[in-house]
Design an enzyme around this catalytic site. Structure first.
Site, mmCIF file in Angstrom:
data_model
loop_
_atom_site.group_PDB
_atom_site.id
_atom_site.type_symbol
_atom_site.label_atom_id
_atom_site.label_comp_id
_atom_site.label_asym_id
_atom_site.label_seq_id
_atom_site.Cartn_x
_atom_site.Cartn_y
_atom_site.Cartn_z
ATOM 1 N N LYS A 113 0.834 -1.214 0.000
ATOM 2 C CA LYS A 113 0.000 0.000 0.000
ATOM 3 C C LYS A 113 0.864 1.257 0.000
ATOM 4 C CE LYS A 113 -2.395 -0.839 3.629
ATOM 5 N NZ LYS A 113 -1.767 -2.145 3.927
ATOM 6 N N THR A 115 3.989 1.526 -0.935
ATOM 7 C CA THR A 115 4.708 1.579 -2.210
ATOM 8 C C THR A 115 3.799 2.068 -3.327
ATOM 9 O OG1 THR A 115 6.016 -0.309 -1.450
ATOM 10 C CG2 THR A 115 6.129 0.219 -3.788
ATOM 11 N N ARG A 137 1.923 7.637 6.510
ATOM 12 C CA ARG A 137 2.108 7.559 7.957
ATOM 13 C C ARG A 137 3.585 7.384 8.315
ATOM 14 N NH1 ARG A 137 -0.869 2.355 8.938
ATOM 15 N NH2 ARG A 137 0.080 1.892 6.934
ATOM 16 N N LYS A 148 8.509 -6.810 9.796
ATOM 17 C CA LYS A 148 8.067 -6.346 8.485
ATOM 18 C C LYS A 148 9.005 -5.339 7.844
ATOM 19 C CE LYS A 148 4.063 -4.282 6.188
ATOM 20 N NZ LYS A 148 2.755 -3.666 6.368
ATOM 21 N N ALA A 379 -3.231 0.388 12.759
ATOM 22 C CA ALA A 379 -4.586 0.466 12.215
ATOM 23 C C ALA A 379 -5.561 -0.490 12.854
ATOM 24 C CB ALA A 379 -4.551 0.211 10.701
ATOM 25 N N PHE A 410 -3.489 -1.328 6.811
ATOM 26 C CA PHE A 410 -3.996 -2.694 6.861
ATOM 27 C C PHE A 410 -5.005 -2.949 5.733
ATOM 28 C CE2 PHE A 410 -2.992 -3.475 11.642
ATOM 29 C CZ PHE A 410 -1.656 -3.475 11.326
ATOM 30 N N PHE A 498 4.341 -8.656 -9.133
ATOM 31 C CA PHE A 498 5.611 -9.255 -8.750
ATOM 32 C C PHE A 498 6.171 -10.004 -9.958
ATOM 33 C CE2 PHE A 498 4.383 -9.714 -3.952
ATOM 34 C CZ PHE A 498 4.273 -8.331 -3.880
ATOM 35 N N TRP A 527 7.292 -0.564 -8.251
ATOM 36 C CA TRP A 527 8.426 -1.007 -7.429
ATOM 37 C C TRP A 527 9.685 -1.133 -8.281
ATOM 38 C CZ3 TRP A 527 11.426 -5.536 -7.475
ATOM 39 C CH2 TRP A 527 12.260 -5.717 -6.361
#
Length: 676
Positions: A113, A115, A137, A148, A379, A410, A498, A527
């Site tokens: 999200k 990214t 955020r 993470k 969140a 989230f 991906f 990305w």
């Protein structure tokens, strides 16, 4: 990149913008030239800083429409923005197009999200030449050093310098920790002094001779119905007792201490065990009655779970911040009265500690587009959104033809629902479009694929083509699209691609998205390619905003409904639950909140982000389940109630091999290494 458009009469998206010259982007900055294979996030960030160079933050501000007098530089790569001055100057300017970026229920690895938020703004600004701003955020150091990683985005769609972004930034979280812990100290200290002193002695020490009431004391006088302009000597004996004795019931205290570290061993602690934390109960004679230990059980939360973070996210300005901080309810008296930060005398001091934190931080992406970083992540027990202040600031700077992309944490069932029902209600702002991020990986998991765990290799199903598995998991995406459309906004699905995703798998996601009612379904490769990889996504968002009517925006529930009804509405409409069961404690708390006048607050349900249900293992779109509410806590200052469902922890633990194993520093250059 392939774009599917649901409406046949939409304008041709390819006609929206002319291509930029080969050596510069649409904003006149050097074109991003990604490397393949894509280096680690920190290598990308450091190569941008080293090889291309950061745009001086003063120049970022100038291009964003911020005057030098409105900027407080903080080093070379970031600055605080005096938003009140900007909003005053632009008070008559129209708002830009408001877009929220959310996602499907994720795997523990995250689906991108942040990214996507960054990549979309790079596409809108650097590639398509629109005024575009990201509002994201500030990450917690808990996940940064835990499992993470941070939240600066990733690859060639990230905020730079990422080391500064993911670590101390401008100290906002530290300010929250200091404020929170000052209030925690005030609670225990006040109980200690009240236990050993008479009402008159307390009053004399709170209001020593010759000193009038302070501002925060006058707020308490107003609450008690006493003339705030009174002289301390004029109060009656009864009024003095009411003013001085809070009489906190220790069993009702909801305020924990915080730190910005994952530390499971602080979840439950006992305080007040030192040799000096004893007292002689008032009304007793020394020697006849043993001294008592002033000890109690409490705990720590992670800093971003503090209500003060939620207050920061929902405050409209400094005055609103002051009121919200002072109104935070931390306990009840033995007589059932609320005890607030202002009752403890802390509201003003908390605001002083937070006076710089309320200023959003300006940074830039790898393609030099502006980013406002403000408020924090958690969140599940808070709203998990960037601040109202940052969004309002960006929308005014964007102007009528510009775009503001703000991130909701989230899965959409948590972050997006809270964005609409809590944040938009508090801000009065109306979004035009919701971008829902989906990955083939997560959809395979929801279709019945093996568990995905951080730090473990992906199973074969996730690295080889399996169209039926993807199709089966698209039910999760379809439910999120349906939920977003209940609020009256257009939905664009961003398929965050991906390298192992195949054309057939991506086509299955696009087809399912359109069938579920999405305005568009777009493959994005930001990305690996930066803004260019999200160009089709940017065009889709522009078209969705042009087709949107903000007059269609609506909330899911009426605030005047009883607490129970609001929880049930969210559970049935958003999660698909059959109903809600409340514990005896939750029933008591609902009655207490409604009798205290808090029943008309919005609801912020705390539950797992990994499933629509409260069971993180229930993938896809679970049916035949009920939501169990074990307790309901209040964030009266921030302005919501949060029912806690399932096994939600307010301070995570560390894995066997935390992320900090890889983090170090080059002592010759001072350069950070190993930060994902």
């Amino acid at each position: 990149m392939t774009l599917i458009t649901r409406r046949k009469n939409d304008k041709t998206l390819n006609d929206m913008a002319a291509p930029a010259p080969a050596d510069t982007c649409a904003r006149g900055h050097p074109v991003l030239r990604p490397k393949f294979p894509v280096p680690s996030d920190i290598e990308v960030s450091q190569s941008i800083v080293r090889d291309v160079g950061l745009l001086p933050i003063e120049e970022v501000a100038r291009e964003a429409g911020i005057l030098p007098s409105e900027l407080l530089p903080w080093g070379t790569g970031k600055a605080k923005v005096q938003f009140a001055a900007v909003l005053s100057r632009l008070r008559d300017a129209p708002h830009g197009n408001y877009v929220v970026c959310t996602g499907i229920n994720p795997t523990p690895l995250g689906e991108g999200k942040s990214t996507t938020t960054v990549g979309l703004v790079q596409a809108l600004g650097a590639i398509l030449g629109r005024r575009a701003y990201a509002c994201i955020r500030q990450p917690s150091q808990g996940p940064t050093f835990g499992i993470k990683g941070g939240a600066a985005g990733g690859g060639y769609a990230q905020v730079v310098p990422m080391e500064e972004f993911n670590l101390h930034l401008t100290g906002d979280i530290h300010a929250i920790s200091a404020s929170n812990n000052l209030l925690a100290a005030a609670i225990d200290s006040r109980m200690y002094h009240e236990d050993s002193q008479s009402d008159e002695a307390l009053y004399r020490r709170l209001c020593p001779g010759g000193r009038g009431f302070s501002n925060v004391m006058r707020r308490r006088l107003v609450k008690l119905g006493i003339d705030p302009n009174s002289d301390p000597d004029d109060l009656t004996t009864e009024e003095r007792s009411k003013f001085a004795r809070l009489d906190i019931d220790p069993s009702t205290i909801t305020w924990n201490r915080v730190l910005d570290v994952c530390d499971r061993h602080l979840r439950v602690i006992e305080v007040g065990l030192g040799p000096n934390e004893t007292y002689q109960p008032r009304g007793t004679v020394g020697g006849e009655t043993p001294r008592r230990q002033h000890a109690r059980r409490t705990g720590f939360d992670i800093a971003v779970a503090s209500e003060i973070m939620a207050v920061l996210a929902l405050a409209r300005d400094l005055a609103d911040l002051r009121d919200k901080l002072g109104n935070m309810v931390v306990a009840y008296s033995r007589g059932g009265e609320t005890v607030t930060a202002d009752d403890l005398g802390c509201g003003g001091a908390l605001t002083v500690l937070m006076k710089d934190a309320i200023l959003p931080t300006l940074m830039q992406t790898v393609e030099r587009t502006p980013v406002f970083v403000h408020a924090g992540p958690f969140a599940n027990i808070a709203i998990g959104n960037s601040s109202i202040v940052a969004d309002r600031l960006a929308l005014k700077l964007a102007g009528e033809d510009g775009y503001v992309v703000t991130e909701a944490g989230f899965g959409a069932d948590i972050g997006m629902e809270k964005f609409f029902n809590i944040k938009c209600r508090a801000s009065g702002l109306k979004p035009k479009c919701a971008v829902i991020v989906a990955t083939v990986r997560a959809l395979k998991m929801h279709g019945g694929g093996p568990p995905v765990s951080a730090g473990k290799p992906l199973a074969r199903e996730y690295t080889e083509e399996d169209v039926p598995l993807v199709t089966a998991g698209c039910c999760n995406l379809a439910k999120h699209i349906e939920n977003a459309r209940k609020f009256g906004v257009e939905v664009v699905v961003a398929i965050n691609r991906f390298k192992s995703d195949t054309e057939a798998e991506v086509a299955a996601v696009r087809e399912a998205s359109i069938a579920a009612g999405a305005f568009d379904a777009v493959v994005a490769n930001h990305w690996a390619e930066g803004g260019k990889g999200a160009e089709a996504l940017g065009r889709a968002v522009i078209a969705a905003c042009e087709a949107s009517d903000v007059g269609n925006f609506r909330f899911l529930y009426d605030l005047e409904l009883p607490i129970r009804a609001k929880v049930e509405t969210i559970s049935r409409e958003i999660y698909g639950a059959d109903g809600v069961d409340f514990s005896e404690l939750a029933e008591q708390q609902m009655a207490q909140y409604e009798s205290s006048g808090f029943g008309n607050l919005p609801i912020c349900i705390a539950k797992t982000q990994y499933s629509f249900s409260c069971d993180p293992k229930a993938k896809g779109v679970p049916t035949g389940f009920r939501i169990f509410v074990r307790e309901i806590r209040s964030c009266v200052g921030a302005g919501f109630l949060y029912p806690i469902c399932g096994d939600i922890m307010t301070i995570p633990g560390l894995p066997t091999r935390p992320g900090f194993y890889d983090v170090d520093i080059n002592v010759e250059t001072g350069q950070v290494i190993g930060l994902f």
